[in-house]
Design a protein around this motif. Structure first.
Motif, PDB file in Angstrom:
ATOM      1  N   TYR A  70       0.812  -1.218   0.000  1.00 23.57           N
ATOM      2  CA  TYR A  70       0.000   0.000   0.000  1.00 23.57           C
ATOM      3  C   TYR A  70       0.849   1.273   0.000  1.00 23.57           C
ATOM      4  O   TYR A  70       0.352   2.359  -0.221  1.00 23.57           O
ATOM      5  N   LEU A  71       2.135   1.138   0.275  1.00 21.48           N
ATOM      6  CA  LEU A  71       2.996   2.330   0.322  1.00 21.48           C
ATOM      7  C   LEU A  71       3.342   2.861  -1.066  1.00 21.48           C
ATOM      8  O   LEU A  71       3.712   4.023  -1.215  1.00 21.48           O
ATOM      9  N   ILE A  72       3.227   2.007  -2.073  1.00 17.83           N
ATOM     10  CA  ILE A  72       3.561   2.435  -3.443  1.00 17.83           C
ATOM     11  C   ILE A  72       2.698   3.624  -3.840  1.00 17.83           C
ATOM     12  O   ILE A  72       1.482   3.614  -3.690  1.00 17.83           O
ATOM     13  N   ASN A  73       3.367   4.671  -4.324  1.00 14.10           N
ATOM     14  CA  ASN A  73       2.654   5.865  -4.767  1.00 14.10           C
ATOM     15  C   ASN A  73       3.317   6.435  -6.027  1.00 14.10           C
ATOM     16  O   ASN A  73       4.308   7.140  -5.942  1.00 14.10           O
ATOM     17  N   LEU A  74       2.745   6.102  -7.164  1.00 10.92           N
ATOM     18  CA  LEU A  74       3.315   6.607  -8.426  1.00 10.92           C
ATOM     19  C   LEU A  74       2.751   7.980  -8.773  1.00 10.92           C
ATOM     20  O   LEU A  74       3.212   8.627  -9.717  1.00 10.92           O
ATOM     21  N   ALA A  75       1.766   8.452  -8.002  1.00 17.88           N
ATOM     22  CA  ALA A  75       1.138   9.746  -8.294  1.00 17.88           C
ATOM     23  C   ALA A  75       1.836  10.897  -7.562  1.00 17.88           C
ATOM     24  O   ALA A  75       1.608  12.062  -7.870  1.00 17.88           O
ATOM     25  N   THR A  76       2.688  10.553  -6.625  1.00 17.66           N
ATOM     26  CA  THR A  76       3.293  11.540  -5.725  1.00 17.66           C
ATOM     27  C   THR A  76       4.099  12.637  -6.435  1.00 17.66           C
ATOM     28  O   THR A  76       4.767  12.360  -7.442  1.00 17.66           O
ATOM     29  N   PRO A  77       4.064  13.860  -5.894  1.00 15.07           N
ATOM     30  CA  PRO A  77       4.941  14.903  -6.431  1.00 15.07           C
ATOM     31  C   PRO A  77       6.382  14.769  -5.907  1.00 15.07           C
ATOM     32  O   PRO A  77       7.274  15.466  -6.379  1.00 15.07           O
ATOM     33  N   LYS A  78       6.605  13.892  -4.919  1.00 19.22           N
ATOM     34  CA  LYS A  78       7.942  13.757  -4.323  1.00 19.22           C
ATOM     35  C   LYS A  78       8.793  12.741  -5.084  1.00 19.22           C
ATOM     36  O   LYS A  78       8.443  11.561  -5.156  1.00 19.22           O
TER      37      LYS A  78
END
Ligand SMILES: [Zn+2]
Ligand SMILES: [Zn+2]
Length: 280
Positions: A70-78
């Motif tokens: 659940y930690l995967i975030n491909l949308a993040t600005p970071k």
């Protein structure tokens, strides 16, 4: 052959996960390859992979899917979080290839204030940085739309795929019933179900939906809240699931349950779905 199963744990190893699935009455299933809320994935060695494959063949438990952390975030600005997410997703995808598991599914992520359009664009571009191994299809899962998460609308998932250098084939879609309902897609009667199928077909395309997550919803239509309930016991209800699991365009697709692991549990839910099927 119709495939229905439940998410099972690998805490006793991959081979044992097949056994757990059989005990629940499932003939397909879903796994995490690491902690669902951590970055570390369990190394999969050849011996373990062979044992898993043999057990799955022997017991005829097919069409497994790995669910991404659940930690995967491909949308993040970071950028640092994006890098970590891409690396983790790649490791998990490679584990799927080692295990001969044909599908890997993940949640696109959250834009955390950067704006929805930017978030969707980020997902698309970062998908291009992933090396999808042959034999594995990378599935994007629709979301409930909570907070700044992206991927609640089917057309947004389609935009992510089209923004990437990949095409459908290497990429595909997994639809979660609870998330659809929370995102405002109704399918609780025949007319609504027909409209949903038209919507799926005019966006991502029915043929690109490879997997279904069956979960009832604790919260009403359009609530954007992601809380799973036992099949038929939530706001979608039995009538909604009867429509969904029997629809001509969906009934042959593999389905896994992610319903609460309480006293009712997976056996109860698998029996429930089977009873709602017209071929059950
Ligand atoms: Zn999911
Ligand atoms: Zn959910």
């Amino acid at each position: 052959m119709f495939r229905l199963g439940a998410h099972v744990s690998i805490s006793d190893g991959f081979e044992a996960a097949v056994e757990h699935e059989v005990e629940l009455g499932g003939n397909c299933g879903q796994l995490f390859v690491g902690s669902p809320r951590g970055w570390t994935i369990s190394e999969v060695d050849e011996t373990e992979a062979n044992a898993f494959r043999d057990a799955a063949d022997e017991q005829d438990v097919g069409l497994w899917v790995i669910h991404g952390t659940y930690l995967i975030n491909l949308a993040t600005p970071k950028d640092d979080l994006a890098r970590k997410s891409i690396d983790c997703l790649q490791d998990e995808l490679d584990a799927a290839a080692t295990l001969d598991i044909p599908y890997y599914v993940f949640h696109p992520g959250a834009h955390t204030g950067a704006g929805e359009e930017t978030g969707i664009d980020n997902v698309g571009k970062r998908l291009s940085d992933i090396d999808v191994p042959s034999g594995v299809t990378l599935l994007l899962e629709n979301t409930a739309g909570k907070g700044t998460t992206v991927g609640k609308r089917l057309e947004d998932l389609d935009t992510m795929v089209k923004t990437s250098d990949y095409e459908y084939g290497d990429l595909g879609i997994c639809l979660d019933t609870c998330h659809l309902f929370a995102a405002g897609y109704d399918f609780t009667d025949e007319a609504a179900m027909g409209e949903l199928v038209d919507e799926i077909d005019s966006t991502v395309g029915i043929e690109n939906v490879h997997y279904l997550h069956l979960n009832d919803s604790k919260h009403p239509l359009g609530s954007e809240k992601d809380e799973h309930e036992h099949i038929g016991e939530g706001k979608i209800g039995e009538a909604g699931f009867r429509q969904f699991v029997n629809h001509d365009t969906l009934r042959e697709k593999p389905m896994v349950l992610e319903t609460p692991k309480d006293e009712r549990g997976d056996v109860w839910n698998i029996e429930k779905v089977t009873a709602l099927r017209t071929d059950g």
